[in-house]
Scaffold this active site. Structure first.
Site, PDB file in Angstrom:
ATOM      1  N   HIS A 427      -0.581  -1.370  -6.043  1.00  0.00           N
ATOM      2  CA  HIS A 427      -1.396  -0.236  -5.599  1.00  0.00           C
ATOM      3  C   HIS A 427      -2.822  -0.652  -5.234  1.00  0.00           C
ATOM      4  O   HIS A 427      -3.295  -1.731  -5.583  1.00  0.00           O
ATOM      5  CB  HIS A 427      -1.419   0.863  -6.661  1.00  0.00           C
ATOM      6  N   CYS A 446       0.121  -3.024 -13.973  1.00  0.00           N
ATOM      7  CA  CYS A 446       0.460  -2.929 -12.563  1.00  0.00           C
ATOM      8  C   CYS A 446      -0.359  -3.927 -11.739  1.00  0.00           C
ATOM      9  O   CYS A 446      -1.347  -4.483 -12.218  1.00  0.00           O
ATOM     10  CB  CYS A 446       0.238  -1.513 -12.050  1.00  0.00           C
TER      11      CYS A 446
END
Length: 535
Positions: A427, A446
């Protein structure tokens, strides 16, 4: 004979053993029932081998007198002789023991025992060289890698139908990286045999204009490593600075040309330690001995990069931020398939973050983390003023927390989804300053991308003539929108402290999470030798 390493020795002893088998008296070869009984007894505790011989009516595949049997024996012994070159524990396959058994055959029962012993060695080697000797998750539970194990009996079934040499040559990974790592392993072994890279470099910092013994030590070590051509300079001149920059680039360091503390630490790492990294990388490659996709995404956690690869060639690369080195935040290793991207994403705060980070803040101040919306289990907005957060704990906190799409959203303006049980994805992020750092382990697990828009354009270019236009048309709406990929793209999150360039040069990265040290310890315990004895 303790270990067997020279192929010449193998050929000599094997030739002797083969002659013995060929010269066995006819009455021994006629004792077929005794041979079959010995095979059945020797294979009884190995279901796969027992099933194979039962289905083939106990026919020999190694110890028969035919040319094909001899070819199989020769191919297996030659393959086992290369085990150490693959970073495998050579003693595990007991080649001297096999050769002794071959030479000592005096009866059909002896022959049956040798037959099964060779099949056991074959199966052990086949699986080891094709998919590795360790179980990844047993070494570190953040290695979620699912190793593509092959059926053991299938190895035997396929082998007897194939060319022996060709079958065994096809077992190890055939990707270019594995081949280059094998060559790098041999180069490091020769370096160690010649005495290494010389004295380590003293001091904490060296830069252009410095001179003296420390600079000479730096010069000599850079020459030995191949980053600097021979020179007699005793001062930190432009040539040494360029050599330091080359070293830094090959080790994932900032290329400022200054030999500071971090650079000197890496320069002083011994070739023995580098060799351990290479052997570990080869084991990791065996864990991934599978088709990775003509187009795939490669995230190397130690390199802090995310790459798009097409036919094993780099198409796109961007810096990344990975999970910080804490027990519940380290990014796991696994493979999956990217299915879509979400533009203008809502950040649904993971429960672990909500209760461990935000709940303590809310207990002190109900208006803390005001950028987050709080909802109940039905999705209704919760008024902070009407909640006593002090009554809740990590176990009974009943609310969800989320952040609406915006430039300041924790996920930035786009996230890339490959749905998985670990809730890991790639992301954007508003925290752009972290990408300028040399070590970039700061996330909750992440993978954050420095150039998420360009990454999106690269992925969309396969399905539209105007990837940038398509992406920004959606982005301008400000609404959370999913863009599906017409073809799923394999994503491989890997961890390599040793890697190679297309030209074959070895590069190294720091063991950010200490995983490779664990793997080496496990390999060492399994009998892998650091230096392959070539006799």
């Amino acid at each position: 004979m303790r270990t067997l390493t020279r192929s010449g020795i193998v050929r000599f002893v094997f030739a002797f053993a083969s002659m013995v088998l060929i010269a066995l008296p006819a009455q021994i070869r006629a004792e077929i029932p005794a041979f079959k009984q010995a095979v059945a007894e020797a294979a009884a505790l190995d279901r796969d081998i027992a099933d194979f011989y039962r289905e083939t009516e106990y026919a020999p595949i190694w110890t028969g007198p035919e040319a094909l049997d001899q070819s199989r024996r020769r191919a297996l012994l030659a393959a086992l002789d290369t085990a150490a070159a693959h970073g495998l524990p050579a003693a595990r396959y007991d080649v001297p023991g096999l050769l002794a058994m071959l030479a000592d055959v005096r009866s059909a029962r002896d022959l049956g025992k040798v037959e099964v012993a060779m099949s056991k060695a074959f199966l052990t080697y086949a699986r080891d060289v094709q998919t590795g000797i360790l179980k990844p998750g047993a070494v570190d539970d953040d290695i979620k890698r699912e190793v593509p194990l092959r059926n053991r009996k299938g190895y035997l079934t396929d082998f007897v139908q194939a060319s022996p040499d060709a079958f065994l040559r096809a077992l190890p990974p055939h990707n270019p990286e594995y081949t280059r790592l094998m060559k790098g392993k041999l180069t490091l072994e020769r370096t160690i045999e010649r005495g290494g890279w010389g004295a380590t470099v003293p001091g904490k910092k060296l830069e252009q204009g410095d001179s003296g013994p420390a600079v000479v030590a730096l010069r000599d070590r850079l020459i030995a490593m191949g980053y600097l051509t021979r020179t007699a300079t005793r001062s930190y001149d432009a040539e040494i600075m360029v050599a330091v920059q080359k070293f830094q680039a090959a080790h994932g360091l900032d290329t400022d040309g200054v030999a500071g503390g971090g650079t000197l630490t890496e320069i002083n790492v011994s070739p023995e330690e580098r060799l351990k990294s290479v052997i570990v990388a080869m084991e990791r490659e065996r864990w991934m001995n599978m088709e990775r996709g003509k187009r795939h995404i490669l995230v190397n956690l130690t390199d802090f990069t995310a790459k798009v690869m097409d036919d094993n060639k780099l198409t796109f690369v961007t810096r990344s931020v990975v999970g910080m080195n804490q027990h519940d935040r380290r990014s796991p290793e696994f493979s999956d398939e990217m299915e879509h991207m979400i533009v203008n994403p809502t950040w649904n705060v993971p429960r672990s973050i909500a209760v461990k980070e935000y709940l303590p803040m809310l207990k002190k101040n109900p208006n803390a983390a005001g950028h987050l919306n709080i909802t109940d289990s039905s999705g209704r907005a919760v008024s902070r003023a009407n909640v006593d957060f002090n009554q809740y704990t990590e176990k009974n906190f009943p609310f969800d927390m989320k952040q609406a799409p915006s430039n300041s959203n924790a996920l930035g303006l786009v996230k890339f989804m490959f749905p998985n049980r670990y809730n890991i994805y790639l992301h954007d992020t508003p925290a752009k300053s972290l990408f300028a750092r040399e070590t970039r382990a700061y996330s909750h697990g992440c993978i954050r991308l420095a150039q998420p828009f360009d990454f999106a354009y690269t992925l969309l270019a396969r399905q539209t003539d105007d990837p940038k236009g398509v992406f920004h048309k959606v982005l301008k709406t400000g609404r959370e929108t999913q863009i599906d990929l017409e073809q799923n793209i394999p994503v491989h999150i890997i961890y390599r402290t040793a890697l190679t360039t297309p030209r074959g040069q070895l590069e190294f990265r720091r063991d950010v999470y200490g995983r490779d040290a664990k793997i080496w310890n496990a390999l060492d315990a399994a009998g892998v030798a650091l230096i392959a004895n070539r006799g």
